[in-house]
Design a protein around this motif. Structure first.
Motif, PDB file in Angstrom:
ATOM      1  N   MET A   1       0.860  -1.196   0.000  1.00  0.00           N
ATOM      2  CA  MET A   1       0.000   0.000   0.000  1.00  0.00           C
ATOM      3  C   MET A   1       0.895   1.244   0.000  1.00  0.00           C
ATOM      4  SD  MET A   1      -3.216   0.597   2.470  1.00  0.00           S
ATOM      5  CE  MET A   1      -2.371   0.129   3.963  1.00  0.00           C
ATOM      6  N   ASP A   2       0.670   2.104  -0.971  1.00  0.00           N
ATOM      7  CA  ASP A   2       1.518   3.281  -1.115  1.00  0.00           C
ATOM      8  C   ASP A   2       0.922   4.447  -0.337  1.00  0.00           C
ATOM      9  OD1 ASP A   2       3.158   5.278  -1.870  1.00  0.00           O
ATOM     10  OD2 ASP A   2       2.854   5.056  -4.038  1.00  0.00           O
ATOM     11  N   ILE A   3       1.703   4.980   0.617  1.00  0.00           N
ATOM     12  CA  ILE A   3       1.149   6.082   1.427  1.00  0.00           C
ATOM     13  C   ILE A   3       1.059   7.380   0.633  1.00  0.00           C
ATOM     14  CG2 ILE A   3       1.716   5.177   3.707  1.00  0.00           C
ATOM     15  CD1 ILE A   3       4.265   6.728   3.681  1.00  0.00           C
ATOM     16  N   THR A   4       1.670   7.426  -0.549  1.00  0.00           N
ATOM     17  CA  THR A   4       1.562   8.646  -1.342  1.00  0.00           C
ATOM     18  C   THR A   4       0.461   8.547  -2.400  1.00  0.00           C
ATOM     19  OG1 THR A   4       3.186   7.917  -2.957  1.00  0.00           O
ATOM     20  CG2 THR A   4       4.015   9.116  -1.046  1.00  0.00           C
ATOM     21  N   ASP A   5      -0.328   7.521  -2.303  1.00  0.00           N
ATOM     22  CA  ASP A   5      -1.456   7.317  -3.213  1.00  0.00           C
ATOM     23  C   ASP A   5      -2.348   8.572  -3.235  1.00  0.00           C
ATOM     24  OD1 ASP A   5      -3.871   6.549  -4.317  1.00  0.00           O
ATOM     25  OD2 ASP A   5      -3.778   4.522  -3.458  1.00  0.00           O
ATOM     26  N   PRO A   6      -2.632   9.140  -4.412  1.00  0.00           N
ATOM     27  CA  PRO A   6      -3.434  10.377  -4.453  1.00  0.00           C
ATOM     28  C   PRO A   6      -4.870  10.218  -3.943  1.00  0.00           C
ATOM     29  CG  PRO A   6      -2.878   9.624  -6.679  1.00  0.00           C
ATOM     30  CD  PRO A   6      -2.100   8.772  -5.734  1.00  0.00           C
TER      31      PRO A   6
ATOM     32  N   THR B   1      -9.139  13.740  -0.213  1.00  0.00           N
ATOM     33  CA  THR B   1      -8.000  12.932  -0.666  1.00  0.00           C
ATOM     34  C   THR B   1      -6.788  13.852  -0.862  1.00  0.00           C
ATOM     35  OG1 THR B   1      -8.465  13.276  -3.001  1.00  0.00           O
ATOM     36  CG2 THR B   1      -9.546  11.391  -1.938  1.00  0.00           C
ATOM     37  N   ILE B   2      -5.638  13.211  -0.991  1.00  0.00           N
ATOM     38  CA  ILE B   2      -4.412  13.978  -1.239  1.00  0.00           C
ATOM     39  C   ILE B   2      -4.556  14.792  -2.525  1.00  0.00           C
ATOM     40  CG2 ILE B   2      -1.997  13.671  -1.947  1.00  0.00           C
ATOM     41  CD1 ILE B   2      -1.705  11.639   0.283  1.00  0.00           C
ATOM     42  N   ALA B   3      -5.170  14.216  -3.531  1.00  0.00           N
ATOM     43  CA  ALA B   3      -5.364  14.937  -4.793  1.00  0.00           C
ATOM     44  C   ALA B   3      -6.259  16.160  -4.577  1.00  0.00           C
ATOM     45  CB  ALA B   3      -5.977  14.002  -5.834  1.00  0.00           C
ATOM     46  N   GLU B   4      -7.314  15.986  -3.796  1.00  0.00           N
ATOM     47  CA  GLU B   4      -8.226  17.116  -3.538  1.00  0.00           C
ATOM     48  C   GLU B   4      -7.545  18.211  -2.726  1.00  0.00           C
ATOM     49  OE1 GLU B   4     -12.315  14.394  -3.593  1.00  0.00           O
ATOM     50  OE2 GLU B   4     -11.420  14.974  -1.679  1.00  0.00           O
TER      51      GLU B   4
ATOM     52  N   ALA C   1      -5.553   8.556  -1.195  1.00  0.00           N
ATOM     53  CA  ALA C   1      -5.500   8.377   0.269  1.00  0.00           C
ATOM     54  C   ALA C   1      -6.082   9.607   0.968  1.00  0.00           C
ATOM     55  CB  ALA C   1      -4.053   8.168   0.708  1.00  0.00           C
ATOM     56  N   ARG C   2      -6.743   9.350   2.104  1.00  0.00           N
ATOM     57  CA  ARG C   2      -7.358  10.450   2.877  1.00  0.00           C
ATOM     58  C   ARG C   2      -6.615  10.592   4.201  1.00  0.00           C
ATOM     59  NH1 ARG C   2     -12.471  10.888   0.226  1.00  0.00           N
ATOM     60  NH2 ARG C   2     -12.794   9.018  -1.039  1.00  0.00           N
TER      61      ARG C   2
ATOM     62  N   GLY D   1       3.029  10.708  12.695  1.00  0.00           N
ATOM     63  CA  GLY D   1       2.309  11.948  12.994  1.00  0.00           C
ATOM     64  C   GLY D   1       0.981  12.029  12.255  1.00  0.00           C
ATOM     65  N   MET D   2       0.852  11.275  11.175  1.00  0.00           N
ATOM     66  CA  MET D   2      -0.398  11.239  10.404  1.00  0.00           C
ATOM     67  C   MET D   2      -0.795   9.810  10.121  1.00  0.00           C
ATOM     68  SD  MET D   2      -0.795  14.108   7.489  1.00  0.00           S
ATOM     69  CE  MET D   2      -1.012  15.827   7.932  1.00  0.00           C
ATOM     70  N   GLU D   3      -2.065   9.646   9.824  1.00  0.00           N
ATOM     71  CA  GLU D   3      -2.585   8.354   9.386  1.00  0.00           C
ATOM     72  C   GLU D   3      -3.363   8.589   8.107  1.00  0.00           C
ATOM     73  OE1 GLU D   3      -4.894   7.046  12.723  1.00  0.00           O
ATOM     74  OE2 GLU D   3      -3.106   6.639  13.943  1.00  0.00           O
ATOM     75  N   VAL D   4      -3.499   7.538   7.301  1.00  0.00           N
ATOM     76  CA  VAL D   4      -4.274   7.688   6.067  1.00  0.00           C
ATOM     77  C   VAL D   4      -5.285   6.545   5.939  1.00  0.00           C
ATOM     78  CG1 VAL D   4      -2.588   8.985   4.707  1.00  0.00           C
ATOM     79  CG2 VAL D   4      -2.442   6.500   4.789  1.00  0.00           C
ATOM     80  N   ASP D   5      -6.440   6.878   5.364  1.00  0.00           N
ATOM     81  CA  ASP D   5      -7.402   5.859   4.947  1.00  0.00           C
ATOM     82  C   ASP D   5      -7.304   5.719   3.440  1.00  0.00           C
ATOM     83  OD1 ASP D   5      -8.416   5.418   7.483  1.00  0.00           O
ATOM     84  OD2 ASP D   5      -9.811   7.104   7.317  1.00  0.00           O
ATOM     85  N   HIS D   6      -7.439   4.497   2.979  1.00  0.00           N
ATOM     86  CA  HIS D   6      -7.380   4.273   1.534  1.00  0.00           C
ATOM     87  C   HIS D   6      -8.757   3.906   1.017  1.00  0.00           C
ATOM     88  CE1 HIS D   6      -2.982   4.445   1.055  1.00  0.00           C
ATOM     89  NE2 HIS D   6      -2.992   4.044   2.304  1.00  0.00           N
ATOM     90  N   GLY D   7      -9.030   4.300  -0.236  1.00  0.00           N
ATOM     91  CA  GLY D   7     -10.287   3.920  -0.880  1.00  0.00           C
ATOM     92  C   GLY D   7     -11.419   4.865  -0.528  1.00  0.00           C
TER      93      GLY D   7
END
Lengths: 392, 92
Positions: free
Chosen positions: B1-6, B54-57, B8-9, B86-92
Motif C-alpha cells: 500500500m503506497d502512502i503517497t497514493d493520491p 483525498t491527497i489529490a483534492e 488516500a485520505r 504523525g499522520m494516518e491515512v485511509d485508503h479507498g
C-alpha cells in the motif's frame, strides 16, 4: 539562543515504587519543600510565554500531587501539550476522568516487566496488576497510550513478552530504552548494564516485532550508550531545547543535572527567586555549557561536535567528576577506559545475571510531612533527547 | 500500500495536534515526545487533512489558494509525517 520547546516538571519525588533504575537524585530529602499549586501555575504560564509547547508532568509519581487535575487544567488553558508520566498507581477511574476533562493530552505508563513477579520485584512494590488496570483505563478514556519499560540486565531478556504485552494492551507507542546511569541507577549500574549477548538477542526480537506489528505500534528501542561508539546528542545540547524544574523549584538544563549543578558552585537557578526567562537566557548554570566554547579536545576539533555536542554533561560529571570533559562513552574520550571497564565487567562470564538492586529510597512529600506519613518513591526515567525535528 | 497514493485520505494521528506558537510566530505539530515545526504551507495542508479529502483534492484546493504548489508537495509532506507516526491515512 533558541527558546525552549519542552518543560519537564518533576512535581514531586514522592512515589509508591522503589525502582533501582530510577533517575531521581540520591539526595531526595533536599527536594521535599515542593512548589505550591500557585507556584507551579506561574511556572507553566512563564514557560508558555517563553515558547514552551510541551509540558511533561513527572516525578516521582505526579499523581501523588493532590492538585494534579488543577495543574493539568491550567496548562491546557495555556495551550500546552500535556503529557503525564506515571507509574499508574493513583490513577483511579475518577481521577482519570477528571484529568480527561481537564484536557490531558497523553499518558505514558511505566511498567517494569511483562511478568507480574518480576515487575513487582523490580518496583519493590506490588504494582503490576494495578498498572494493567491503569492501561485499560487509559485506552478506555480515549488517550493515546505510551508504554514505557526501562530496560536493563534483569528484564531485557523478556523483551518479546513485553512487546506482546504492549500489543495486548493496544499501546500506541512503546518505549524500550535501556537505563541511563543517572541518580539511583548510578550505584546500580553494574546490576543494570546488560551483556552484549543480551543486547543482540533483544535487537533481533525488536526487529522481528517491527516487521510483524508494522505501523500499529510505534516501537522506540534505545541501546545503552555504553555500547555505542559515539555519545548520544544529550538534550540536543545543554540548555538548547528543553529544561527541567524539580520539586523544590530549582531549574536544571537536564533532568539528571542535580549533582552536577551543585558541584559547579554557581548561584542556584530557582523559580522561587527568578523568572524562567532569566533562568533560560541569563543564569550562569544554563550558560555554562551552551555552544562549544567550553569544549575540550577531542570534542573541540571534532567534526561531530554539532552532531552530539560532546555527549552528556551529567555522564561526564558522574564518571570523571568534571562535567566539562568529553562524555566517556565516546571512543575518542581519554576517559573511555572507564566505560570499557564497565562493559568488560558486564560481560564477565563469572558475573551472576541478577544481583540485588539498591532500592530507591522512600521520601516524604514536604518538610511538614517529615516523620508523619512517609511517602514512597521511584520514577520513570524520561527520555527527552528527540524532541525537536525542524523543517518538516 | 503506497502512502503517497493520491486517493488516500490523511488525518493527524489521534495523539497529535497543531498549534500556532505565538512566542515564535510559527506553527507546530505536537505529539508525546516530538515537536514538528512546520511552515505556513504545511499548516495549510494539515488544516485540510480531515480524513474526508483525498491527497489529490488537498493539492487542488491549495493550488486554488497559492501560486506555487508543486506536484508531489502534499504527497511528500503527508508521507513524511505518516512515516514518523504523525499522520494516518485511509485508503479507498
Amino acid at each position: 539562543m533558541d527558546k525552549p520547546y519542552g518543560l519537564l516538571a518533576e512535581l514531586t519525588y514522592s512515589c509508591p515504587l522503589q525502582c533501582g533504575y530510577c533517575s531521581n537524585p540520591l539526595q531526595l530529602d533536599d527536594y521535599r519543600d515542593e512548589l505550591s499549586t500557585e507556584e507551579w501555575k506561574r511556572v507553566f504560564s512563564e514557560a508558555a510565554d517563553l515558547g514552551v509547547l510541551q509540558l511533561h508532568l513527572s516525578g516521582g509519581e505526579p499523581l501523588q500531587r493532590h492538585d494534579i487535575v488543577e495543574l493539568v487544567q491550567h496548562a491546557n488553558q495555556l495551550g500546552l501539550y500535556t503529557n503525564l508520566i506515571t507509574s499508574g498507581l493513583g490513577l483511579s477511574t475518577r481521577r482519570a476522568e477528571q484529568l480527561r476533562a481537564a484536557g490531558l493530552d497523553h499518558v505514558q505508563l511505566s511498567i517494569q516487566a511483562d511478568d507480574q513477579a518480576l515487575s513487582d520485584q523490580i518496583a519493590v512494590t506490588s504494582s503490576f496488576e494495578r498498572k494493567r488496570v491503569a492501561a485499560g483505563l487509559i485506552k478506555k478514556l480515549g488517550w493515546p497510550l505510551t508504554l514505557n519499560v526501562v530496560l536493563h540486565r534483569q528484564n531485557i531478556d523478556r523483551i518479546g513478552g513485553i512487546l506482546d504485552m504492549a500489543e495486548a494492551m493496544e499501546a500506541d507507542r512503546v518505549e524500550l530504552a535501556n537505563t541511563q546511569y543517572a541518580g539511583w541507577a548510578g550505584p546500580n549500574q553494574a546490576e543494570l548494564l546488560p551483556t552484549r549477548d543480551q543486547l543482540e538477542g533483544a535487537e533481533a526480537v525488536v526487529q522481528a516485532a517491527r516487521e510483524r506489528i508494522g505501523d500499529r505500534i510505534d516501537i522506540i528501542y534505545v541501546i545503552p550508550d555504553y555500547y555505542s561508539k559515539y555519545p548520544k546528542p544529550c538534550m540536543d545540547g545543554w540548555a538548547s531545547r528543553q529544561f527541567t524544574v524539580v520539586p523544590n523549584g530549582e531549574a536544571l538544563p537536564c533532568p539528571a543535572a542535580h549533582e552536577l549543578a551543585r558541584g559547579l558552585n554557581l548561584p542556584p537557578a530557582t523559580v522561587r527567586e527568578h523568572s524562567l526567562e532569566w533562568i533560560w537566557t541569563e543564569s550562569p548554570l544554563f550558560q555554562q555549557y551552551r555552544g562549544d566554547a567550553w569544549m575540550p579536545d577531542p570534542c573541540r576539533s571534532c567534526d561531530r561536535k554539532e552532531i552530539d555536542f560532546g555527549g552528556c554533561r551529567c555522564q561526564a560529571f558522574a564518571l570523571t567528576g568534571d562535567a566539562a570533559r568529553t562524555d566517556p562513552v565516546c571512543h575518542l574520550s581519554p576517559d573511555h577506559g572507564l566505560v570499557e571497564a564497565a562493559v568488560a565487567a558486564a560481560n564477565d562470564p563469572q558475573r551472576p545475571k541478577d544481583g540485588p538492586l539498591i532500592p530507591r529510597a522512600k521520601v516524604g512529600r514536604t518538610k511538614r510531612a517529615v516523620g508523619a506519613t512517609p511517602g514512597k518513591t521511584a520514577g520513570t526515567p524520561v527520555q527527552l533527547s528527540r524532541t525537536v525535528l525542524k523543517g518538516t | 500500500m503506497d502512502i503517497t497514493d493520491p486517493t488516500a485520505r490523511p488525518r493527524l494521528a489521534p495523539h497529535v495536534r497543531m498549534v500556532f506558537n505565538a512566542a515564535r510566530g510559527e506553527h507546530a505539530l505536537l505529539s508525546p515526545e516530538t515537536v514538528w515545526v512546520i511552515n505556513a504551507t504545511g499548516a495549510a495542508i494539515v488544516e485540510l487533512c480531515d480524513s474526508q479529502r483525498t491527497i489529490a483534492e488537498i493539492g487542488a484546493e491549495l493550488r486554488g489558494r497559492y501560486d506555487q504548489v508543486a506536484d508531489g508537495d502534499v504527497q511528500r509532506f503527508v508521507a513524511d509525517l505518516v512515516t514518523k507516526h504523525g499522520m494516518e491515512v485511509d485508503h479507498g
